[in-house]
Structures are given as C-alpha cells and as structure tokens.
Design an enzyme around this catalytic site. Sequence first.
Site, PDB file in Angstrom:
ATOM      1  N   ASP A  60       0.842  -1.201   0.000  1.00 51.96           N
ATOM      2  CA  ASP A  60       0.000   0.000   0.000  1.00 51.96           C
ATOM      3  C   ASP A  60       0.875   1.248   0.000  1.00 51.96           C
ATOM      4  OD1 ASP A  60      -2.022  -1.749   0.177  1.00 51.96           O
ATOM      5  OD2 ASP A  60      -2.780  -1.085   2.137  1.00 51.96           O
ATOM      6  N   ASP A  97       0.846   4.212  -2.619  1.00 51.14           N
ATOM      7  CA  ASP A  97       0.614   5.593  -2.176  1.00 51.14           C
ATOM      8  C   ASP A  97       1.673   6.524  -2.743  1.00 51.14           C
ATOM      9  OD1 ASP A  97      -1.659   5.150  -0.823  1.00 51.14           O
ATOM     10  OD2 ASP A  97      -0.729   4.990   1.168  1.00 51.14           O
ATOM     11  N   SER A 113     -36.105  -6.193  -8.142  1.00 48.85           N
ATOM     12  CA  SER A 113     -35.698  -6.863  -6.908  1.00 48.85           C
ATOM     13  C   SER A 113     -35.812  -8.368  -7.147  1.00 48.85           C
ATOM     14  CB  SER A 113     -36.573  -6.413  -5.754  1.00 48.85           C
ATOM     15  OG  SER A 113     -37.920  -6.643  -6.079  1.00 48.85           O
ATOM     16  N   LEU A 114     -35.651  -9.162  -6.104  1.00 45.45           N
ATOM     17  CA  LEU A 114     -35.704 -10.616  -6.268  1.00 45.45           C
ATOM     18  C   LEU A 114     -36.765 -11.202  -5.356  1.00 45.45           C
ATOM     19  CD1 LEU A 114     -31.883 -11.500  -6.192  1.00 45.45           C
ATOM     20  CD2 LEU A 114     -33.390 -11.577  -8.181  1.00 45.45           C
ATOM     21  N   LYS A 160     -25.050 -13.679  -2.206  1.00 50.53           N
ATOM     22  CA  LYS A 160     -25.885 -12.481  -2.145  1.00 50.53           C
ATOM     23  C   LYS A 160     -25.291 -11.560  -1.085  1.00 50.53           C
ATOM     24  CE  LYS A 160     -30.689 -11.002  -2.108  1.00 50.53           C
ATOM     25  NZ  LYS A 160     -30.623  -9.916  -1.165  1.00 50.53           N
ATOM     26  N   CYS A 176     -11.499   2.327  32.667  1.00 50.02           N
ATOM     27  CA  CYS A 176     -10.563   2.059  33.753  1.00 50.02           C
ATOM     28  C   CYS A 176      -9.309   2.860  33.417  1.00 50.02           C
ATOM     29  CB  CYS A 176     -10.239   0.574  33.812  1.00 50.02           C
ATOM     30  SG  CYS A 176      -8.797   0.257  34.839  1.00 50.02           S
TER      31      CYS A 176
END
Length: 659
Positions: free
Chosen positions: A34, A38, A83-84, A115, A420
């Site tokens: 990475d 970068d 949609s399903l 899905k 704490c």
Amino acid sequence: MDKPAAAARIKKLRSEIERHRYLYHVKDTPEISDAALDSLKNELEQLEQRYPELITPDSPTQRVGGQPLPQFTTVIHETPMLSLHDAFSIEDLKQWERRNQKIVGGPYQYFVELKIDGVAVALIYEDGRYVQGATRGDGSRGEDVTQNLRTIEAIPLTLRNAPAGRVEVRGEVYILKRDFAVMNKQRAESGLPLFANPRNIAAGSIRQLDPRLAAARPLRFFAWEITQGIPLSTRAQEYALLQELGFPVPPDAVVSNSLDEVVEVLTQLEKRRTAYDFLLDGAVIKNNDLRLAARLGIVGKAPRASIAYKFAAEEATTTVEDIVVQVGRTGTLTPVAHLQPVVVAGSTVSRATLHNADEIKRKDVRIGDTVIVRKAGDVIPEVVKSLPALRPPHAKPFRMPSRCPICRSPVKRDGVAYRCPNPQCFLMQRERILHAVSRAAFDIEGVGDKVVEQLLQKGLIEDAADLWQLQEGDLLPLERFADRSAQKLVAEIQSKKKISLARFLVALGIPHVGIVTAQDLAREFRTLHQVRQASQERLERVAGIGETTAQAIAQFFSAAATRALIEKYLQVRIKITAPSAHGPLRGKVFVFTGSLGEMTREEAKQRVQQLGGKIAATVSRHVTHVVVGSEAGSKAAAAQKLGLTILTPPEFRQMLELK
Ligand code: IVH
C-alpha cells in the site's frame, strides 16, 4: 519536467496505478505494498498540481471527493432496477423451478452467486470512462451519487479493454466486517452512537452530500450484472467479462447442472457463511442462460429467472444469566450479556455484546430477562432488545461498577463510555489467563496471546474459568476462526477439565507460588478446601514455605476476588484431583550423572524423594531413570546398554514440574 514530459509521465502513472488497483481488488494478488502504491499516487498528484490542466475526472487522484452538493439530482434508470423473490427452503426452490419449466421447459443450468448484504448501485460508462453512478431508489428513479461512488477504489474509473459506447454495470456497495468493527469501536470510544450494521454504513455513506465523507469510509464494491452495452449469452460469461473490465465480483460463484447440485452448493455456502469478511444474506440463483431468462420475463417487480435463497434465521430468543463488564485494551468498560446458550444462524452462542450502559438502558435489558439476540450479520452477536412481558419478578437491573472489575481502580466516565484509567489493566488480565492455560497449569493448547486478546476484547471471557463456557459459535466471529478450528479449541478446552491440585494452585496465580511450592502445598493439605482454610501460621509450618510466601498465600485466599474465581471454576465443573498418597514417582529409581545445570545434585535428590521416588548410586537393572548431564561418565553408556530411560536435565526438571 516540461509539460509534454509531464503528460507522458502522468499517463504512465495512471495506467500503472490502475493496474495495481486491478491486481488488488479484482485479482486479489497485489504486487506492491500500500505504501509503494501511495507513493505512486503522490507523484501523480504532484505532477497534476503543477499542471492542473492535465487533470481528468478519471484520474485516480480524483477519488478523494469534490465539493459538497446542495442536494442530489434524480437519475432515471434506463432499465428498471428490479428486486428478487425470496426462497426460504429447498421446497421453495423446487416450486420455482417447476413454475419456470411450465413456461420455457427444462432442464436448466444455474449460476449460483453469493448475495451480498449491501446497497445496490448502477454505474454508467461512456467509451470506457465512468460518467455516472446512481442508487436504486424506487427502481425507476434513483439519486445521482456519481461523486461518492468515484471515491470507491474497487470501482474502475476507466474500463480495461474498453468497449465503445455506453455500458451499464450494477452491483453492491458494502463494507468489510472488520472495518465495521473498527469503526464502531472508535465510535464507542468517542461516545458516538453506534452503527447498527455494516449495511447501514454503506447506505449512509453513499448518500452523503459531502463526498469527502464517503471518501473517508472504507467502502468496497462487487459487480453482479452488465445491464446494457455488451451482448452476452450466459451469466458465467457475464462474470468473466466483468472481471476483464476491471470489476471485482462476489467470490465462489459456480455453474450447477441441476437443482440438486444447486442444493449441494447452498449447503456448503451456508456452512461457510461466517468465514467471509462481508455480510451475506443468502445466495442468488440465476438461470445461466440469458436468452431463456429474457423469455421468462418479469413477474411483479422481479425477474422469474432469478431467486434469492435466504440463509437460516439470524435472531433467536434466550435468557440473560448475567451481565459482566469487560475491560478492553484501551480501558473501555463494555457490558457483555452471558446467555443461556442458544443456536443463532446455525451455531451455538453464549455471549452477546451490550455495547455500553446507555444501550442497556435504551434496550431495557435486565439480568433474568428473555431477550432477542441477533448475530448482527455474522459479526459479534448482540442483544437486540428485551421482552419485558416475559420478565421474572427477580430480574435485576444492571449498574456500571464504580471500580474496575479487574484492578479495582475507580472508573471514570467519558461521554457514554466508562473507562478504567489503569493502562496495565488489560495486560494484567491477559497475563493471568495465559498463566492459567500454560503447560504447568491447565496446559491448554491453542490459547496463545493473540487468541486471549481477542477473547478479552470481544468480551467472551474475563478470566480463565470463562474458557469452559465458550461455545463454538462464540469463536466463529473471531479472526482466523473457521468452523474446524473453533470446534477443535472448544474440544481441547473441555478435555482439560480434570487437573491435579498442584497444577490448579499454579493456575490460580498465587503470588510467590511456583510449581515447587504448589506441589508442597498439595502434598501437605491434599484438598483445595484444606489449603484455603490454612492460616498463615499453619502454612509457615510446611517445609519449604517461609513467612513471606505463607502470608501471600493466606492473603490470596482471603480475598473476595479469589473466592469468586474459585467459585467460577467449580461452577464450570473443573475437577481437582488429590495427589496420590504415595507420591507420583513411587516405584521409580533415579541415577544422576554429570552436571545438572540449574539444580544441584542434592536438590534433585530431595525432590525425587519428596515425590516418592528413590535414588541409586550406580546403574543396575533396578534403576528406571538415568539423568545424564554434561560431562557424564561411564554411567551413561551403561544405562544405554541396559535400555533404561535416559533424561536430559531439562527433561528431568519438566518431569518434576508436571507431577
Ligand atoms: S442480481 C433483479 N446478484 O439483492 C435484481 N443481486 O434482493 C438482480 N444483491 O437488488 C439482482 N448480491 O441489491 C444480484 N450476487 C447478486 C447480489 C444481488 C446482492 C442484491 C441486489 C438486489 C437485491 C435483491
């Protein structure tokens, strides 16, 4: 660098950055780190800053997010986003197949995909360039979220081997479970309300008017459909092409030759569902033949050719046996519900997070209550709410303790969080547990520091006794815990319920008490009860125990925390065995030769005799063990000839310790 040179370099950088994006998101085989990537992006940005006229909207530098919008504009979907229909059982799937076969005959090949529980979006490319991104909206009209989607690195800004003209790709924006956990942890620590689930974050992020907010969220993308622009004949082909264009697709999609095969695949997927680092709410089963699919058409708002198979319920009811406060690495106190074990989403769980004191109040959860638990999409199970109508009269409201349950430091309030203030607290707790499972104590394999840290962080345990309460389903959401290893660890822990008194005393972690003193105590007192009862004076009379140690032991056993811990061990049915009356080395005869290293010869002899063994001066048939140190003489050779057990000094010490 002059402008033509910069333009050439910019072009090269862009295509190299795109290649690495593709390797990372689509191929899952990154070639560079990475940081290195970068650095390339940095160089590109510098060049573009010098020559702003060379910036294009599809440059990888443009993912950071532009100006905030006053509002979203509406996009009309050229092809409606459907949609399903759902199937909840194999029978539902069979009916679906029968209905379709009546319309277009059979048999079929199916394409089965994961899905993804995310947010559907539609992406438009013109001549290979990303030009528009929209939400589903009501299916006919969505919102223009082009800028926000541009910030998602998994979405290509230019298509590979770009086809000419207009191409529409649809898919799901989602976030990883691990990113979700990190985000909520940060929010809990800064006292912000928590996100309900990864899906909500994804939905909320792409509908931010300020694209910089979307850019700051770890959004990801999987493509599942090419809606227009390229003619195709099968779903399998579609998946392959999506990848060639530069899109990641949901993993593990397969072609099945019959519905029976589909059922096989679904069974496997459902078992593995928690192993994925994203939320699944089932699988999508599609007719692999796109011409048949077109002929099957649409019923209501869903295509006939595809169906969503939903996995087993992710919610169940159970009772809260206790609410225990867990201290995290940063000192945050998190209340955790200890539950009557219950099966949720296919595995048994016994712990669920309650997040913080405010959440408990809001959900009105009391000890004794019947509650709904949800495996919030395969993450750590959480208590959704209580069912007050089923509340028993003795149900106890929870109160945040005023002192840290681990180190007794006074607790500090910090927004909704309690902390704490002792930075050592978490580490102390971790060390105590590691000590209890170490070889000289419970000897549990597979519980190293990484595992203990996770168990503590997630509130699954607060001390070693809690290990015996763990269920397979408690471990599954942890990193690196697949089905098999969770099962193995639970079995390993359960197999270590029987422990000698000496080892148990070691496990308790009494100050100044190592294995040798523990053995002395066990031999002298024979039962845990007797050790606990012994006064300091009585303890001092035990050979080998001085005043300081005697005092430490007496103090340890009079502490309330010790009583509570022992009580817990007994509750999980740890069985403590008494030392044998004759000593564990009875019948064994030892000969020493050479230097024993850390131990003097005299000490070694004493220990063997204390444990019931005998010492001989010379090797003979009556001898059982010969301890051979450095610079050993002829005794070693003699022992070998007689086939006696030969021990190195470390092996010998271990033998003493483990008895
Ligand atoms: S195909 C007609 N494939 O599930 C819609 N959808 O419940 C075609 N989804 O709106 C959808 N993963 O947002 C398809 N592999 C996948 C999917 C998937 C998730 C979503 C999608 C759709 C919803 C339907």
